[in-house]
Design a protein around this motif. Structure first.
Motif: not given
Length: 285
Positions: A102-126
């Motif tokens: 849940e924390h990993l996805m909270q991070t990645s979803e916040a990054i995703r919502a702000d329109g950052h690149p896919r590598w950045f979203i994945l970094t948040g997930l991992m």
């Protein structure tokens, strides 16, 4: 896409002042005090840092790097590692009781919502997957929590720095000068930070993600440097250039903890596709 370009996203943060301004704008009414290590902190958090600061010696760090950087703990997919991690409760974190996924996805979803690149979203997930070290039998004080430099004088900017008095390295004269065993400006990659999930995961993903992502992963727990400016005399120009990416990532890692818990199963197809874009089916751990 150039890793430094984000679609519909704000530019990376250039300074700690910008970081403070950005998070206040992002959460103007939140009122939640993150990273609160005052007298009211949970006893488990204080005890965690006591053990961490006593036991993380310079030699201990070098031994753990030698043990785990060769990635001999088997092969797993990224999603398998996430599920493996999900049984862990992080004793160093005073801010959340969300599960690890849940924390990993909270991070990645916040990054995703702000329109950052896919590598950045994945970094948040991992970014916290290195915590699987706890499930290999390592104590939490050797895996999680803020990191600090070993082999040189301790900074009072490290949380609970008073516990360093009982670390054996405190009695080693060559470790208690400003530069210690290092040369000024040697670069953080040459500094032995207290061992943990950041360093371990860096070695797991270094062949797959761009440099900006690797800085986020390797130094996101190095709060004394990126939040307080400590140890900067050991940093290189490349470190200072990439500091903006660590700061940009940190606002999502920390402040996404107030967000609604994500629906993991609903989001899983998106993230499995994203993982497959950057990683083979199985990677070495």
């Amino acid at each position: 896409m150039d890793p430094a370009v984000a679609v519909n996203a704000s530019a990376p943060l250039e300074s700690l002042d910008e970081w403070e301004s950005d998070v206040l704008e992002r959460y103007p009414e939140e009122g939640h005090q993150f990273r609160d290590y005052t007298a009211d902190v949970r006893p488990t958090v204080r005890e965690f840092y006591r053990l961490n600061h006593i036991n993380q010696t310079h030699e201990f760090v070098k031994a753990k790097k030698a043990k785990y950087s060769s990635l001999e703990m088997g092969k797993k997919s990224v999603w398998e590692a996430m599920e493996f991690l999900n049984t862990l409760v992080d004793d160093s974190d005073p801010d959340t009781d969300a599960t690890q996924i849940e924390h990993l996805m909270q991070t990645s979803e916040a990054i995703r919502a702000d329109g950052h690149p896919r590598w950045f979203i994945l970094t948040g997930l991992m970014h916290d997957l290195g915590k699987v070290l706890c499930l290999y039998g390592e104590p939490q004080w050797a895996v999680v929590g803020d990191t600090f430099a070993t082999g040189c004088r301790y900074s009072d900017k490290v949380v609970f720095s008073e516990f360093f008095a009982d670390n054996p390295d405190a009695k080693v004269a060559k470790y208690q000068t400003e530069n210690g065993v290092y040369e000024p400006g040697c670069g953080l990659e040459n500094v032995h930070l207290s061992y943990g999930h950041d360093e371990y995961l860096y070695h797991v993903v270094k062949d797959y993600l761009p440099e900006e992502a690797l800085y986020m992963i390797r130094y996101h727990s190095f709060y004394p440097w990126h939040r307080e400016g400590a140890y900067d005399h050991l940093a290189s120009d490349k470190d200072r250039e990439n500091l903006k990416w660590v700061l940009e990532f940190n606002k999502y890692d920390l402040y996404s903890k107030v967000d609604e818990r994500p629906n993991v199963e609903k989001l899983r197809p998106f993230y499995e596709e994203l993982i497959a874009e950057f990683f083979p089916d199985k990677i070495r751990w």
